[in-house]
Design an enzyme around this catalytic site. Structure first.
Site, PDB file in Angstrom:
ATOM      1  N   ASP A 141       0.832  -1.050   0.136  1.00  0.00           N
ATOM      2  CA  ASP A 141      -0.084  -0.039  -0.203  1.00  0.00           C
ATOM      3  C   ASP A 141       1.179   1.158  -0.078  1.00  0.00           C
ATOM      4  O   ASP A 141       1.957   1.056   0.321  1.00  0.00           O
ATOM      5  CB  ASP A 141      -0.812   0.034   1.201  1.00  0.00           C
ATOM      6  CG  ASP A 141      -2.136   0.848   1.080  1.00  0.00           C
ATOM      7  OD1 ASP A 141      -1.967   1.690   0.004  1.00  0.00           O
ATOM      8  OD2 ASP A 141      -3.241   0.803   1.709  1.00  0.00           O
ATOM      9  N   TRP A 142       0.467   2.375  -0.458  1.00  0.00           N
ATOM     10  CA  TRP A 142       1.233   3.712  -0.667  1.00  0.00           C
ATOM     11  C   TRP A 142       1.881   3.976   0.684  1.00  0.00           C
ATOM     12  O   TRP A 142       1.204   4.602   1.392  1.00  0.00           O
ATOM     13  CB  TRP A 142       0.320   4.640  -1.219  1.00  0.00           C
ATOM     14  CG  TRP A 142       0.433   4.481  -2.744  1.00  0.00           C
ATOM     15  CD1 TRP A 142       0.583   5.497  -3.564  1.00  0.00           C
ATOM     16  CD2 TRP A 142       0.246   3.318  -3.656  1.00  0.00           C
ATOM     17  NE1 TRP A 142       0.495   5.139  -4.884  1.00  0.00           N
ATOM     18  CE2 TRP A 142       0.339   3.940  -4.969  1.00  0.00           C
ATOM     19  CE3 TRP A 142       0.019   1.972  -3.305  1.00  0.00           C
ATOM     20  CZ2 TRP A 142      -0.006   3.189  -6.162  1.00  0.00           C
ATOM     21  CZ3 TRP A 142      -0.005   1.331  -4.601  1.00  0.00           C
ATOM     22  CH2 TRP A 142      -0.015   1.730  -5.877  1.00  0.00           C
TER      23      TRP A 142
END
Ligand code: BGC
Length: 667
Positions: free
Chosen positions: A220-221
């Site tokens: 995930d970012w």
């Protein structure tokens, strides 16, 4: 034959490949490789222009609403429709769908997840993935795993026992993984003391070895804290680009902390992804108008009729007042990375309803809900207009400023002014219908007894008003069902407000999440999991169970419609282990079906059950286990409205079993 070979890349190139080129692209080897673009989902395309603005796209119903359809075909359709926009806008991978099991009603991202039930989430997730990938676009199954609150979302941990992890949290991913997503996105969450991005048990032992995943694990970012530790644990691609990603990997390699094999493993996966996304299946088959129509079709099956005293709905005659700014500007989705910037201009709900004929609708002059959709104003005008009307429809609820990625809801009640408005309107007019827009459970106990009808709209995307007009007018019978139990109050839920000690949370309820929890402790709920009324009068009958093998069965029953409405019905099959050596939920959803039951007609429904339908995760055996004995097969219109039931007995060979009784009656 592979187009890209490991041997074509230098070590430096390989290290560059392990993290993004920028926010949204994979590294392309300065033109050596095609440039792959990733874009958010899951409720439509969220892709950025050069100047940082978001491109307009079709806003499909949120995954929470797709959950409420209980319809695999519609989950597929949603994915399929969005894939066309991915093709048009040049995205190779859609960052969707999310299948986390909803545990806490406050979670700001519940609207991005299908359900509190892992079987339902897994089934719908798989269908969505198939719908996207059949068009040659990749998906990213997220957020793996246990991303269950937004509270301190980059750091907040959870401590989950093995059985709950397997039966409740991983099971949804396991189900969706059958559709072979090209990628999986790891969550931000530390799980049992190790961040998901560094969690070898989750990324390798479970995902690859047990669930057979052969794609790319993307972070995930911002979920990666130490890139070399993540690569070692099995995370292939760190997103987004950070200037020091490469140098940190290089340093770890030079210090002998990262081997060539470990690097090559990830590079091979990334090259395979690039190959998979280069295909000739990328053909757009829908127009913009058809995509809108698909959004409407799904939305119509997602609307949940919670309460309908005296059969007030559908409103077919009389003068009706319909109020609230949602009439013109209904919320289409929750906030954050999944929010779709649609350019579709809603036609006011009253206008659409007036076109249907029958009842006439007017909106009260001088009454509105403030620009944030929350605080009602001009109440005297509302009450004056409500007086003497045949019915009053109040449009209330939450929007993307209340339900949003990056923070949790403060409460599951509507704001006090709105609750007061409902009560005061109900004191003036006895036929109040409340439409509730939200992506997760709402505590309605302060006002529900005072109103005649309640419709849970959910977040329906841009087809919302057209779908509502069809339902309220009676053109379509509602068929959505809740995929999350609505508790009497927040404190009644298994998770409540408490995020543990403030930085990690012990999931002390174990496997008893959602309806499993309310059932276990015999708790009353406002509305149970699976609840949703129909305009039609539907009767279930004639349950028969065909045994195909000791663990494979077909459950068949009839649903009869004794009304003038054609109706879709989401019927549910639960399994209950009558005697067990371990504590098990009273019942668990193991099958469902969405079928058309024509007016005055009858439909025969068949639902398969297999070995997993009867198994639990045995922590002594470290495996799924079926204990011989009697199982109840329960067919329901909701988890608390069981209409039919029958027993079956499973007798697997003695050598697969462990002693249960004192008196030995076996060898
Ligand atoms: C979200 C993901 C999303 C990603 C890219 C993250 O903050 O958790 O769901 O796909 O951003 O926008």
């Amino acid at each position: 034959m592979a187009t890209y070979k490991l041997s074509d890349f230098t070590l430096d190139e390989k290290l560059h490949l392990l993290s993004g080129k920028d926010n949204w692209h994979l590294w392309d080897g300065d033109g050596k490789l095609p440039l792959l673009r990733l874009a958010d989902g899951p409720h439509g395309m969220r892709i950025y222009n050069e100047d940082g603005s978001v491109k307009p796209a079709t806003a499909m119903p949120c995954l929470s609403a797709i959950g409420s359809t209980f319809n695999r075909e519609l989950a597929y359709l949603s994915g399929n429709t969005i894939a066309d926009e991915c093709i048009e806008m040049g995205a190779a991978v859609l960052l969707a769908p999310g299948v986390n099991t909803r545990r806490c009603p406050l979670n700001g991202r519940n609207f991005e997840y299908f359900s509190e039930d892992p079987f339902l989430s897994g089934e719908l997730g798989a269908a969505y993935i198939e719908g996207v990938q059949v068009k040659g676009i990749g998906t990213s199954l997220k957020h793996y795993c246990a991303n269950l609150r937004e509270y301190d979302r980059f750091y907040q941990g959870c401590d989950i026992d093995e059985r709950a992890l397997r039966e409740i949290y991983l099971a949804a991913f396991e189900g969706a993984l059958r559709a072979k997503p090209y990628t999986v996105m790891c969550s931000f969450t530390p799980i049992n003391g190790v961040y998901a991005s560094e969690n070898r048990y989750l990324l390798k032992d479970m995902l690859r070895d047990e669930f057979g995943f052969d794609g790319v694990v993307i972070s995930d970012w911002g979920a990666v804290h130490s890139i070399y530790k993540s690569v070692k644990a099995g995370l292939d691609l760190t997103m987004p680009y950070r200037a020091d990603n490469y140098s940190r990997l290089k340093e770890a390699y030079e210090r002998g902390l990262l081997s060539d094999e470990e690097i090559d493993f990830c590079v091979r996966n990334i090259l395979t992804l690039i190959e998979r996304t280069q295909n000739d299946r990328k053909v757009v088959t829908t127009t913009k108008e058809e995509r809108y129509q698909n959004a409407v079709r799904i939305a119509k099956e997602a609307v949940v009729l919670l309460k309908n005293e005296d059969g007030l709905l559908p409103l077919r005659a009389g003068n009706v007042l319909i109020s609230g700014s949602f009439v013109r500007r209904p919320p289409t989705g929750g906030g954050g990375s999944s929010f779709v910037e649609t350019t579709y201009v809603q036609r006011p709900l009253n206008e659409l309803l007036n076109e249907k004929g029958g009842a006439t609708y007017e909106t009260p002059a001088g009454h509105a809900i403030d620009s944030k959709g929350k605080i009602p104003i001009g109440l005297r005008n509302l009450y004056h207009a409500a007086y003497g009307k045949d019915a009053v429809v109040l449009c209330v609820g939450e929007d993307n400023t209340v339900e949003c990625e990056s923070f949790d809801r403060q409460s599951i009640r509507l704001n006090p002014q709105t609750e007061r408005m409902i009560l005061d309107t109900a004191a003036i007019n006895e036929n109040v219908v409340v439409l509730v827009y939200a992506g997760s459970a709402i505590d309605m106990s302060a006002w529900i007894d005072k109103v005649k009808a309640v419709v849970f709209v959910g977040f329906l995307g841009e087809g919302v008003n057209e779908a509502l007009a069809a339902i309220l007018s009676g053109e379509v019978s509602p068929s959505g069902k809740l995929t999350e139990s609505f508790p009497l109050s927040l404190k009644e839920s298994c998770a409540g407000t408490d995020p543990g000690n403030g930085y990690t949370e012990w999931f002390q309820e174990g496997i008893f999440v959602g309806y499993r929890y309310y059932d276990k402790w015999d708790k009353e709920v406002l509305f149970p999991f699976g609840h949703g009324l129909s305009y039609a009068d539907l009767t279930y009958s004639n349950l028969r169970i065909e045994k195909k093998s000791e663990t494979d069965y077909t459950v068949t029953y009839d649903i009869e419609n004794r009304s003038d409405f054609d109706a879709m019905e989401a019927s549910q099959v639960y399994v209950s282990d009558v005697f067990s050596m371990v504590t098990r939920p009273k019942k668990e959803l193991k099958g469902f079906s969405k079928d058309l039951i024509p007016a005055h007609g009858k439909t025969t429904v068949s639902v398969p059950l297999n070995a997993r339908s009867f198994a639990y995760y045995n922590t002594s055996l470290k495996d799924w286990h079926i204990e011989n004995g009697i199982f109840k097969i329960l067919v329901g219109a909701s988890s608390r409205d069981i209409r039919l039931s029958a027993d079956i007995e499973i007798t697997l060979p003695d050598e697969t079993q462990y002693s249960v009784y004192f008196a030995q009656h076996v060898m």
